[in-house]
Write a protein that holds these residues in place. Structure first.
Motif, PDB file in Angstrom:
ATOM      1  N   ASP A   1     -18.102  33.020 -27.972  1.00 27.99           N
ATOM      2  CA  ASP A   1     -17.730  33.890 -29.095  1.00 27.99           C
ATOM      3  C   ASP A   1     -18.294  35.291 -28.929  1.00 27.99           C
ATOM      4  OD1 ASP A   1     -16.434  31.794 -30.670  1.00 27.99           O
ATOM      5  OD2 ASP A   1     -18.443  30.919 -30.716  1.00 27.99           O
ATOM      6  N   ILE A   2     -19.597  35.352 -28.598  1.00 32.26           N
ATOM      7  CA  ILE A   2     -20.278  36.645 -28.464  1.00 32.26           C
ATOM      8  C   ILE A   2     -20.649  36.832 -27.003  1.00 32.26           C
ATOM      9  CG2 ILE A   2     -22.316  38.003 -29.134  1.00 32.26           C
ATOM     10  CD1 ILE A   2     -22.473  36.371 -31.728  1.00 32.26           C
ATOM     11  N   LEU A   3     -20.122  37.872 -26.368  1.00 32.68           N
ATOM     12  CA  LEU A   3     -20.480  38.141 -24.980  1.00 32.68           C
ATOM     13  C   LEU A   3     -21.363  39.385 -24.926  1.00 32.68           C
ATOM     14  CD1 LEU A   3     -19.972  37.218 -22.024  1.00 32.68           C
ATOM     15  CD2 LEU A   3     -18.273  39.026 -21.899  1.00 32.68           C
ATOM     16  N   VAL A   4     -22.510  39.257 -24.292  1.00 33.14           N
ATOM     17  CA  VAL A   4     -23.413  40.393 -24.093  1.00 33.14           C
ATOM     18  C   VAL A   4     -23.300  40.756 -22.614  1.00 33.14           C
ATOM     19  CG1 VAL A   4     -25.748  41.275 -24.428  1.00 33.14           C
ATOM     20  CG2 VAL A   4     -24.982  39.295 -25.770  1.00 33.14           C
ATOM     21  N   ALA A   5     -23.006  42.024 -22.314  1.00 36.76           N
ATOM     22  CA  ALA A   5     -22.730  42.365 -20.914  1.00 36.76           C
ATOM     23  C   ALA A   5     -23.242  43.747 -20.550  1.00 36.76           C
ATOM     24  CB  ALA A   5     -21.221  42.305 -20.661  1.00 36.76           C
ATOM     25  N   THR A   6     -23.512  43.928 -19.268  1.00 34.09           N
ATOM     26  CA  THR A   6     -23.732  45.280 -18.743  1.00 34.09           C
ATOM     27  C   THR A   6     -22.357  45.785 -18.261  1.00 34.09           C
ATOM     28  OG1 THR A   6     -24.433  44.274 -16.645  1.00 34.09           O
ATOM     29  CG2 THR A   6     -26.166  44.990 -18.155  1.00 34.09           C
ATOM     30  N   PRO A   7     -22.116  47.111 -18.390  1.00 33.45           N
ATOM     31  CA  PRO A   7     -20.745  47.617 -18.207  1.00 33.45           C
ATOM     32  C   PRO A   7     -20.143  47.415 -16.813  1.00 33.45           C
ATOM     33  CG  PRO A   7     -22.145  49.279 -19.275  1.00 33.45           C
ATOM     34  CD  PRO A   7     -23.047  48.181 -18.844  1.00 33.45           C
ATOM     35  N   GLY A   8     -20.954  47.664 -15.769  1.00 30.35           N
ATOM     36  CA  GLY A   8     -20.393  47.639 -14.414  1.00 30.35           C
ATOM     37  C   GLY A   8     -19.808  46.291 -14.052  1.00 30.35           C
ATOM     38  N   ARG A   9     -20.616  45.248 -14.248  1.00 27.91           N
ATOM     39  CA  ARG A   9     -20.134  43.924 -13.872  1.00 27.91           C
ATOM     40  C   ARG A   9     -18.958  43.485 -14.742  1.00 27.91           C
ATOM     41  NH1 ARG A   9     -22.104  39.524 -10.840  1.00 27.91           N
ATOM     42  NH2 ARG A   9     -23.096  41.150  -9.614  1.00 27.91           N
ATOM     43  N   LEU A  10     -19.015  43.824 -16.025  1.00 31.12           N
ATOM     44  CA  LEU A  10     -17.913  43.408 -16.900  1.00 31.12           C
ATOM     45  C   LEU A  10     -16.600  44.046 -16.457  1.00 31.12           C
ATOM     46  CD1 LEU A  10     -17.369  41.657 -19.454  1.00 31.12           C
ATOM     47  CD2 LEU A  10     -17.149  43.823 -20.641  1.00 31.12           C
ATOM     48  N   LEU A  11     -16.650  45.330 -16.092  1.00 32.37           N
ATOM     49  CA  LEU A  11     -15.413  45.998 -15.662  1.00 32.37           C
ATOM     50  C   LEU A  11     -14.843  45.331 -14.401  1.00 32.37           C
ATOM     51  CD1 LEU A  11     -13.352  48.200 -16.281  1.00 32.37           C
ATOM     52  CD2 LEU A  11     -14.680  49.758 -14.856  1.00 32.37           C
ATOM     53  N   GLU A  12     -15.717  44.898 -13.510  1.00 29.25           N
ATOM     54  CA  GLU A  12     -15.218  44.191 -12.320  1.00 29.25           C
ATOM     55  C   GLU A  12     -14.429  42.946 -12.732  1.00 29.25           C
ATOM     56  OE1 GLU A  12     -18.023  43.237  -9.110  1.00 29.25           O
ATOM     57  OE2 GLU A  12     -19.263  44.900  -9.834  1.00 29.25           O
ATOM     58  N   TYR A  13     -14.961  42.204 -13.711  1.00 31.13           N
ATOM     59  CA  TYR A  13     -14.265  40.986 -14.160  1.00 31.13           C
ATOM     60  C   TYR A  13     -12.948  41.324 -14.854  1.00 31.13           C
ATOM     61  CZ  TYR A  13     -18.434  38.226 -13.069  1.00 31.13           C
ATOM     62  OH  TYR A  13     -19.482  37.621 -12.436  1.00 31.13           O
ATOM     63  N   ILE A  14     -12.918  42.467 -15.546  1.00 33.59           N
ATOM     64  CA  ILE A  14     -11.659  42.876 -16.189  1.00 33.59           C
ATOM     65  C   ILE A  14     -10.645  43.232 -15.105  1.00 33.59           C
ATOM     66  CG2 ILE A  14     -10.560  44.691 -17.576  1.00 33.59           C
ATOM     67  CD1 ILE A  14     -13.110  44.800 -19.300  1.00 33.59           C
ATOM     68  N   GLU A  15     -11.123  43.962 -14.091  1.00 29.25           N
ATOM     69  CA  GLU A  15     -10.208  44.418 -13.039  1.00 29.25           C
ATOM     70  C   GLU A  15      -9.619  43.268 -12.237  1.00 29.25           C
ATOM     71  OE1 GLU A  15     -12.561  47.461 -11.167  1.00 29.25           O
ATOM     72  OE2 GLU A  15     -11.537  49.028 -12.335  1.00 29.25           O
ATOM     73  N   ASN A  16     -10.430  42.246 -11.994  1.00 29.89           N
ATOM     74  CA  ASN A  16      -9.816  41.133 -11.261  1.00 29.89           C
ATOM     75  C   ASN A  16      -9.337  40.005 -12.176  1.00 29.89           C
ATOM     76  OD1 ASN A  16     -12.154  39.680 -11.662  1.00 29.89           O
ATOM     77  ND2 ASN A  16     -13.049  40.374  -9.735  1.00 29.89           N
TER      78      ASN A  16
END
Ligand code: AMP
Length: 196
Positions: free
Chosen positions: A124-139
């Protein structure tokens, strides 16, 4: 008294267990506004109790509008460092202990594949650092379009660390959100032009 806020008894019990007797000033200011869905722009350095100021209204929203089907996270908290992400993840687990709300933490500095459990289960709640999260969005391992509430924590530090473009991309991906909360030690600069 935390009872002044319209929080479910499970949340009040979790607050009590953590030993919080009365709300801090930032909690007094933020919780009532966040609970009626207002966007928040707050100057609040670490140590002020800002984490519970955003986590309690978030938890109440998730309890008021329970998930009807499995899916991607409904709340995203972006924070500059792995240490902070882990700390917020722990705070979130403690504050939602007596509920069914699930928290996950995704950061850099750990194996790329090691987040698959979090990304493939219903969090439900995801806590993330931006760089790694963007990689997961991109792939395409993460979809930010189900995000209802976005929190930018320590926003000034994220910008100092060079995350502006990354954050802009993530904020754009989370465009269906209903609420944005931005916390920063300083509020210099045109924050809302960029993120709200
Ligand atoms: P934060 O600024 O969110 O990092 O919180 C700083 C510390 O204050 C953390 O250890 C929190 O657990 C604690 N804290 C948060 N809210 C309260 C409160 N209302 N009463 C006492 N301690 C609190």
């Amino acid at each position: 008294m935390f009872e002044q806020f319209d929080l479910d008894s499970e949340l009040l019990a979790n607050v009590k267990e953590l030993g919080y007797k009365k709300p801090t000033s930032i909690q007094e200011l933020v919780i009532p506004k966040a609970m009626i869905g207002k966007d928040i722009l707050a100057s609040a350095p670490t140590g002020t109790g800002k984490t519970a100021a955003f986590l309690l209204p978030i938890a109440q929203h998730l309890l008021d509008y329970p998930r009807t089907k499995p899916g991607f996270p409904r709340v995203l908290i972006l924070t500059p460092t792995r240490e902070l992400a882990i700390q917020i993840g722990e705070d979130s687990e403690n504050l939602t202990k007596l509920t069914k709300i699930k928290t996950g933490v995704v950061t850099g500095g750990v194996n790329y594949g090691s987040h698959s459990d979090i990304l493939n289960s219903t969090t439900d709640i995801l806590v993330a650092t931006p760089g790694r999260l963007l990689e997961y969005i991109e792939n395409e391992q993460f979809d930010a379009r189900e995000i209802e509430i976005l929190v930018l924590d320590e926003a000034d530090r994220m910008l100092d660390m060079g995350f502006r473009e990354t954050i802009n991309r993530i904020v754009a991906e989370a465009r269906w959100r209903k609420q944005t909360m931005l916390f920063s030690a300083t509020l210099e600069g045109a924050w809302c032009d960029s993120f709200c």
